[in-house]
Motif scaffolding. Structure first.
Motif, short mmCIF file in Angstrom:
data_model
loop_
_atom_site.label_atom_id
_atom_site.label_comp_id
_atom_site.label_asym_id
_atom_site.label_seq_id
_atom_site.Cartn_x
_atom_site.Cartn_y
_atom_site.Cartn_z
N UNK A 1 -0.92 11.64 21.36
CA UNK A 1 0.39 12.12 20.93
C UNK A 1 1.17 11.02 20.20
N UNK A 2 1.07 9.79 20.70
CA UNK A 2 1.72 8.67 20.02
C UNK A 2 1.16 8.53 18.60
N UNK A 3 -0.15 8.63 18.49
CA UNK A 3 -0.79 8.49 17.18
C UNK A 3 -0.37 9.61 16.23
N UNK A 4 -0.15 10.79 16.78
CA UNK A 4 0.32 11.91 15.96
C UNK A 4 1.72 11.63 15.44
N UNK A 5 2.57 11.07 16.29
CA UNK A 5 3.93 10.74 15.89
C UNK A 5 3.92 9.63 14.83
N UNK A 6 3.09 8.63 15.02
CA UNK A 6 3.04 7.49 14.11
C UNK A 6 2.54 7.90 12.72
N UNK A 7 1.42 8.60 12.65
CA UNK A 7 0.83 9.08 11.40
C UNK A 7 0.93 8.10 10.23
N UNK A 8 0.55 6.85 10.48
CA UNK A 8 0.47 5.87 9.40
C UNK A 8 1.76 5.16 9.07
N UNK B 1 0.87 -1.17 0.00
CA UNK B 1 0.00 0.00 0.00
C UNK B 1 0.90 1.22 0.00
N UNK B 2 0.59 2.19 -0.84
CA UNK B 2 1.48 3.34 -0.92
C UNK B 2 1.20 4.35 0.19
N UNK B 3 2.16 5.25 0.39
CA UNK B 3 2.11 6.21 1.50
C UNK B 3 0.87 7.11 1.44
N UNK B 4 0.44 7.52 0.25
CA UNK B 4 -0.75 8.37 0.12
C UNK B 4 -1.99 7.65 0.62
N UNK B 5 -2.11 6.41 0.28
CA UNK B 5 -3.28 5.63 0.68
C UNK B 5 -3.29 5.43 2.19
N UNK B 6 -2.13 5.18 2.77
CA UNK B 6 -2.03 5.02 4.22
C UNK B 6 -2.48 6.30 4.90
N UNK B 7 -1.99 7.43 4.43
CA UNK B 7 -2.36 8.71 5.03
C UNK B 7 -3.85 8.94 4.91
N UNK B 8 -4.43 8.59 3.78
CA UNK B 8 -5.85 8.78 3.56
C UNK B 8 -6.72 7.94 4.47
N UNK B 9 -6.24 6.75 4.81
CA UNK B 9 -7.01 5.85 5.66
C UNK B 9 -6.60 5.93 7.13
N UNK C 1 -7.04 7.97 9.61
CA UNK C 1 -8.04 8.28 10.64
C UNK C 1 -8.89 7.06 10.97
N UNK C 2 -9.22 6.26 9.96
CA UNK C 2 -10.00 5.05 10.20
C UNK C 2 -9.22 4.06 11.05
N UNK C 3 -7.97 3.86 10.69
CA UNK C 3 -7.18 2.85 11.37
C UNK C 3 -6.69 3.29 12.74
N UNK C 4 -6.58 4.58 12.94
CA UNK C 4 -6.14 5.10 14.23
C UNK C 4 -7.08 4.63 15.34
N UNK C 5 -8.37 4.69 15.10
CA UNK C 5 -9.34 4.24 16.09
C UNK C 5 -9.22 2.75 16.37
N UNK C 6 -9.02 1.97 15.32
CA UNK C 6 -8.87 0.53 15.49
C UNK C 6 -7.59 0.19 16.24
N UNK C 7 -6.54 0.94 15.97
CA UNK C 7 -5.27 0.72 16.67
C UNK C 7 -5.43 1.01 18.15
N UNK C 8 -6.13 2.10 18.47
CA UNK C 8 -6.33 2.45 19.88
C UNK C 8 -7.25 1.46 20.59
N UNK C 9 -8.15 0.80 19.85
CA UNK C 9 -8.97 -0.26 20.45
C UNK C 9 -8.08 -1.42 20.88
#
Length: 69
Positions: free
Chosen positions: A27-34, A1-9, A11-19
């Motif tokens: 702050x961790x999620x901001x640093x990770x940013x996909x 998956x390319x970097x643009x697609x990761x960035x686009x998705x 927000x969706x995956x951030x919630x699943x990761x935090x689950x």
């Protein structure tokens, strides 16, 4: 998956990761940013895992969520 697609998705995956890894902060999620390697490092840091354990959990999560970086 390319970097643009990761960035686009991201927000969706951030919630699943935090689950899955609730100890990760916003702050961790901001640093990770996909970025997979950044996420791997944050999982190690927050949970005290070695690289192999963090990689195993992340791989299992990716497989169960049909998401590949």
């Amino acid at each position: 998956m390319n970097e643009d697609r990761i960035s686009g998705n991201w927000k969706q995956f951030k919630g699943k990761i935090k689950e899955k890894w609730g100890d990760l902060t916003d702050d961790d999620m901001t640093v990770v940013e996909g970025k997979r390697e950044q996420l791997l490092g944050k999982i190690q840091e927050r949970y005290g895992y070695g690289k192999d354990q963090a990689e195993k959990e992340l791989k299992e999560w990716e497989d169960s969520n049909k998401y590949h970086w």
